[in-house]
Design an enzyme around this catalytic site. Sequence first.
Site, PDB file in Angstrom:
ATOM      1  N   ARG A  30     -17.528 -29.533 -26.694  1.00 11.00           N
ATOM      2  CA  ARG A  30     -17.266 -30.777 -25.948  1.00 11.00           C
ATOM      3  C   ARG A  30     -15.821 -30.924 -25.498  1.00 11.00           C
ATOM      4  NH1 ARG A  30     -20.559 -32.761 -30.075  1.00 11.00           N
ATOM      5  NH2 ARG A  30     -22.712 -32.991 -29.383  1.00 11.00           N
ATOM      6  N   LYS A  85      -9.500 -29.320 -11.306  1.00 12.33           N
ATOM      7  CA  LYS A  85     -10.859 -29.034 -10.823  1.00 12.33           C
ATOM      8  C   LYS A  85     -11.277 -27.693 -11.402  1.00 12.33           C
ATOM      9  CE  LYS A  85     -11.377 -31.368  -6.399  1.00 12.33           C
ATOM     10  NZ  LYS A  85     -11.721 -31.142  -4.980  1.00 12.33           N
ATOM     11  N   GLU A  87      -3.286 -21.724   1.637  1.00 14.59           N
ATOM     12  CA  GLU A  87      -3.169 -23.017   0.941  1.00 14.59           C
ATOM     13  C   GLU A  87      -1.750 -23.572   1.092  1.00 14.59           C
ATOM     14  OE1 GLU A  87      -5.964 -24.272  -0.150  1.00 14.59           O
ATOM     15  OE2 GLU A  87      -7.250 -22.666  -0.926  1.00 14.59           O
ATOM     16  N   LYS A 142       0.836 -30.933  -4.344  1.00  8.12           N
ATOM     17  CA  LYS A 142      -0.463 -31.016  -5.031  1.00  8.12           C
ATOM     18  C   LYS A 142      -0.387 -31.993  -6.203  1.00  8.12           C
ATOM     19  CE  LYS A 142      -4.650 -29.260  -6.383  1.00  8.12           C
ATOM     20  NZ  LYS A 142      -5.560 -28.128  -6.393  1.00  8.12           N
ATOM     21  N   GLU A 158     -10.645 -37.608  -6.822  1.00  6.65           N
ATOM     22  CA  GLU A 158     -11.026 -37.530  -5.416  1.00  6.65           C
ATOM     23  C   GLU A 158     -11.877 -38.693  -4.952  1.00  6.65           C
ATOM     24  OE1 GLU A 158     -11.600 -33.465  -4.064  1.00  6.65           O
ATOM     25  OE2 GLU A 158     -12.865 -34.211  -2.446  1.00  6.65           O
ATOM     26  N   ARG A 188      -7.134 -37.561  -2.314  1.00  5.21           N
ATOM     27  CA  ARG A 188      -7.202 -36.161  -2.727  1.00  5.21           C
ATOM     28  C   ARG A 188      -8.046 -35.320  -1.780  1.00  5.21           C
ATOM     29  NH1 ARG A 188      -7.799 -33.382  -8.773  1.00  5.21           N
ATOM     30  NH2 ARG A 188      -7.914 -31.258  -7.976  1.00  5.21           N
ATOM     31  N   ASN A 234      -8.743 -30.782   1.083  1.00  5.82           N
ATOM     32  CA  ASN A 234      -9.858 -29.959   1.548  1.00  5.82           C
ATOM     33  C   ASN A 234      -9.756 -29.610   3.025  1.00  5.82           C
ATOM     34  OD1 ASN A 234     -11.217 -29.929  -0.987  1.00  5.82           O
ATOM     35  ND2 ASN A 234     -11.829 -32.043  -0.611  1.00  5.82           N
ATOM     36  N   HIS A 291     -11.622 -26.662   4.394  1.00 10.36           N
ATOM     37  CA  HIS A 291     -12.506 -26.156   3.338  1.00 10.36           C
ATOM     38  C   HIS A 291     -13.986 -26.366   3.620  1.00 10.36           C
ATOM     39  CE1 HIS A 291      -8.828 -25.513   1.173  1.00 10.36           C
ATOM     40  NE2 HIS A 291      -9.458 -25.074   0.109  1.00 10.36           N
ATOM     41  N   HIS A 319     -15.856 -23.132   3.253  1.00  7.80           N
ATOM     42  CA  HIS A 319     -16.913 -22.921   2.261  1.00  7.80           C
ATOM     43  C   HIS A 319     -18.190 -22.424   2.934  1.00  7.80           C
ATOM     44  CE1 HIS A 319     -14.978 -25.817  -0.897  1.00  7.80           C
ATOM     45  NE2 HIS A 319     -14.416 -24.629  -0.882  1.00  7.80           N
ATOM     46  N   HIS A 339     -11.452 -16.508  -0.199  1.00 12.97           N
ATOM     47  CA  HIS A 339     -11.403 -17.967  -0.055  1.00 12.97           C
ATOM     48  C   HIS A 339     -10.289 -18.371   0.917  1.00 12.97           C
ATOM     49  CE1 HIS A 339     -11.529 -22.196  -1.131  1.00 12.97           C
ATOM     50  NE2 HIS A 339     -10.234 -22.147  -1.370  1.00 12.97           N
TER      51      HIS A 339
HETATM   52  N1  LIG Z   1      -9.705 -25.499  -8.777  1.00 14.71           N
HETATM   53  C1  LIG Z   1      -9.164 -25.696  -7.608  1.00 14.71           C
HETATM   54  O1  LIG Z   1      -8.593 -26.749  -7.316  1.00 14.71           O
HETATM   55  C2  LIG Z   1      -9.222 -24.596  -6.611  1.00 14.71           C
HETATM   56  C3  LIG Z   1      -8.399 -24.631  -5.485  1.00 14.71           C
HETATM   57  C4  LIG Z   1      -8.398 -23.542  -4.622  1.00 14.71           C
HETATM   58  C5  LIG Z   1      -9.218 -22.458  -4.893  1.00 14.71           C
HETATM   59  N2  LIG Z   1     -10.012 -22.464  -5.990  1.00 14.71           N
HETATM   60  C6  LIG Z   1     -10.858 -21.327  -6.316  1.00 14.71           C
HETATM   61  O2  LIG Z   1     -10.000 -20.204  -6.559  1.00 14.71           O
HETATM   62  C7  LIG Z   1     -10.730 -19.010  -6.272  1.00 14.71           C
HETATM   63  C8  LIG Z   1      -9.864 -18.087  -5.463  1.00 14.71           C
HETATM   64  O3  LIG Z   1      -8.726 -17.756  -6.235  1.00 14.71           O
HETATM   65  P1  LIG Z   1      -7.936 -16.404  -5.977  1.00 14.71           P
HETATM   66  O4  LIG Z   1      -7.659 -16.272  -4.537  1.00 14.71           O
HETATM   67  O5  LIG Z   1      -6.819 -16.386  -6.924  1.00 14.71           O
HETATM   68  O6  LIG Z   1      -9.039 -15.291  -6.281  1.00 14.71           O
HETATM   69  P2  LIG Z   1      -9.335 -14.321  -7.524  1.00 14.71           P
HETATM   70  O7  LIG Z   1      -9.233 -15.034  -8.797  1.00 14.71           O
HETATM   71  O8  LIG Z   1     -10.605 -13.636  -7.188  1.00 14.71           O
HETATM   72  O9  LIG Z   1      -8.149 -13.259  -7.436  1.00 14.71           O
HETATM   73  C9  LIG Z   1      -8.042 -12.433  -6.320  1.00 14.71           C
HETATM   74  C10 LIG Z   1      -7.956 -10.958  -6.714  1.00 14.71           C
HETATM   75  O10 LIG Z   1      -6.641 -10.662  -7.170  1.00 14.71           O
HETATM   76  C11 LIG Z   1      -6.716 -10.005  -8.424  1.00 14.71           C
HETATM   77  N3  LIG Z   1      -5.463 -10.347  -9.111  1.00 14.71           N
HETATM   78  C12 LIG Z   1      -5.140 -11.493  -9.724  1.00 14.71           C
HETATM   79  N4  LIG Z   1      -3.853 -11.477 -10.087  1.00 14.71           N
HETATM   80  C13 LIG Z   1      -3.359 -10.286  -9.702  1.00 14.71           C
HETATM   81  C14 LIG Z   1      -2.075  -9.692  -9.790  1.00 14.71           C
HETATM   82  N5  LIG Z   1      -1.029 -10.357 -10.284  1.00 14.71           N
HETATM   83  N6  LIG Z   1      -1.912  -8.435  -9.304  1.00 14.71           N
HETATM   84  C15 LIG Z   1      -2.969  -7.774  -8.729  1.00 14.71           C
HETATM   85  N7  LIG Z   1      -4.192  -8.301  -8.599  1.00 14.71           N
HETATM   86  C16 LIG Z   1      -4.371  -9.549  -9.085  1.00 14.71           C
HETATM   87  C17 LIG Z   1      -7.973 -10.512  -9.040  1.00 14.71           C
HETATM   88  O11 LIG Z   1      -8.448  -9.646 -10.027  1.00 14.71           O
HETATM   89  C18 LIG Z   1      -8.885 -10.556  -7.818  1.00 14.71           C
HETATM   90  O12 LIG Z   1      -9.366  -9.279  -7.534  1.00 14.71           O
HETATM   91  C19 LIG Z   1     -11.987 -19.446  -5.547  1.00 14.71           C
HETATM   92  O13 LIG Z   1     -13.073 -19.336  -6.442  1.00 14.71           O
HETATM   93  C20 LIG Z   1     -11.746 -20.904  -5.203  1.00 14.71           C
HETATM   94  O14 LIG Z   1     -12.927 -21.660  -5.164  1.00 14.71           O
HETATM   95  C21 LIG Z   1     -10.019 -23.509  -6.839  1.00 14.71           C
HETATM   96 ZN   LIG Z   2      -8.804 -23.753  -1.395  1.00 16.88          ZN
END
Ligand SMILES: NC(=O)c1ccc[n+]([C@@H]2O[C@H](COP(=O)([O-])OP(=O)(O)OC[C@H]3O[C@@H](n4cnc5c(N)ncnc54)[C@H](O)[C@@H]3O)[C@@H](O)[C@H]2O)c1
Ligand SMILES: [Zn+2]
Length: 359
Positions: free
Chosen positions: A118, A140, A182, A224, A234, A238, A242, A245, A249, A262
């Site tokens: 929990r 999030k 972003e 942010k 949101e 907030r 998006n 997005h 998406h 993404h």
């Molecule tokens: N929670 C939120 O507010 C929020 C906001 C924006 C995006 N997101 C989410 O984030 C995700 C995208 O994140 P991302 O772009 O970081 O993708 P990811 O986590 O898939 O990382 C991208 C790639 O880089 C690799 N990687 C990570 N760090 C590395 C490093 N230092 N050196 C070499 N390779 C490395 C990972 O293994 C992966 O292959 C999506 O799922 C999206 O929905 C969430």
């Molecule tokens: Zn995003």
Amino acid sequence: MQQLTVELGDRSYPIYIGSGLLGQRELFTPHIGGKQVCVVTDDTVSPLYLDALCRTLEGYQLISVVLPTGEAYKNWATLQQIFDTLLTARHDRRTTLIALGGGVIGDMTGFAAACYQRGVDFIQVPTTLLSQVDSSVGGKTGINHPAGKNMLGAFYQPKAVIIDTASLATLPAREVSAGLAEVIKYGLIRDAAFLAWLEDNMRGLRNLEAALVTEAVARSCAIKADVVAADEREGGVRAILNLGHTFGHAIEAHQGYGQWLHGEAVGAGMAMALDLSRRLGWIDTAAAERGIALIGEAGLPVRSPASMAAEDFIDLMAVDKKVLDGQLRLVLLKALGEAVVTAEFDSAALHETLAQGQS
Ligand SMILES: NC(=O)c1ccc[n+]([C@@H]2O[C@H](COP(=O)([O-])OP(=O)(O)OC[C@H]3O[C@@H](n4cnc5c(N)ncnc54)[C@H](O)[C@@H]3O)[C@@H](O)[C@H]2O)c1
Ligand SMILES: [Zn+2]
């Protein structure tokens, strides 16, 4: 090192930004309540940074979970691996989870922390540019469902965000560009001066010049943190985060998660939002072109995939979370640096924007 705070009353937490922070034990220990720590990472990041983090945390009852890499694994089956590991190792309610990786790892680890017994503490250690400027801050968390991105999740804040900018050195150029999407978003929605700064420094940012990266990460996190503090769940402002997005998406879901990154989908989605804002007469052609040019200079796509028809967007956007009471709401621009969330737009103009895919 720079330090910011996300102001959320008794759930406020610090964001530390600097080079080499992964090795600074004193940044971690104040945010770890018990003796048990579980590091969650993926099989790309683990050979790069897991040992270093484990050395930093010597003395704790430390375990790690290494998940398969990528958006395609941001699902229930992978989440279950985190719970299996925690339960097998008998981690209790005082355990602390640490997300070491990009946004996929951060979102999944945060959701696991929200659910396990929990709710247990967790720390974000983002290692991609995208996760450093965006996903690690704001609470999030969640996973994907085949019917839509991030359809299952929780608002759950970390205890701290520890951003080691040195970890970006190993990041592929395509991922750097995805993170810049972003960063550009913050300029477009909130900060015209930052947008101009990005125009001046885009080349240096893509080359990961240290001072520029630190500045971009800090300014992005500040915006942010500010927006999240004003509207954590949101209910209002907030939603401007998006921008691009809802279109993005839909692109991600249509292409299959992991095909378009993404950030790439958001880049094209923001270009579409600029295009629609221009068609509606809210911004002029020069402003739209300026925004779209900057997205292109970051190495991002500025049009939707050729294989996507307007109807594909309409279908996929209908399941997006921005649809409230059956009404599609979009983030659009009134000016560069000023966003609005609205359901008031001409559907013919929207259709024209949606039909502008890559040729
Ligand atoms: N929670 C939120 O507010 C929020 C906001 C924006 C995006 N997101 C989410 O984030 C995700 C995208 O994140 P991302 O772009 O970081 O993708 P990811 O986590 O898939 O990382 C991208 C790639 O880089 C690799 N990687 C990570 N760090 C590395 C490093 N230092 N050196 C070499 N390779 C490395 C990972 O293994 C992966 O292959 C999506 O799922 C999206 O929905 C969430
Ligand atoms: Zn995003």
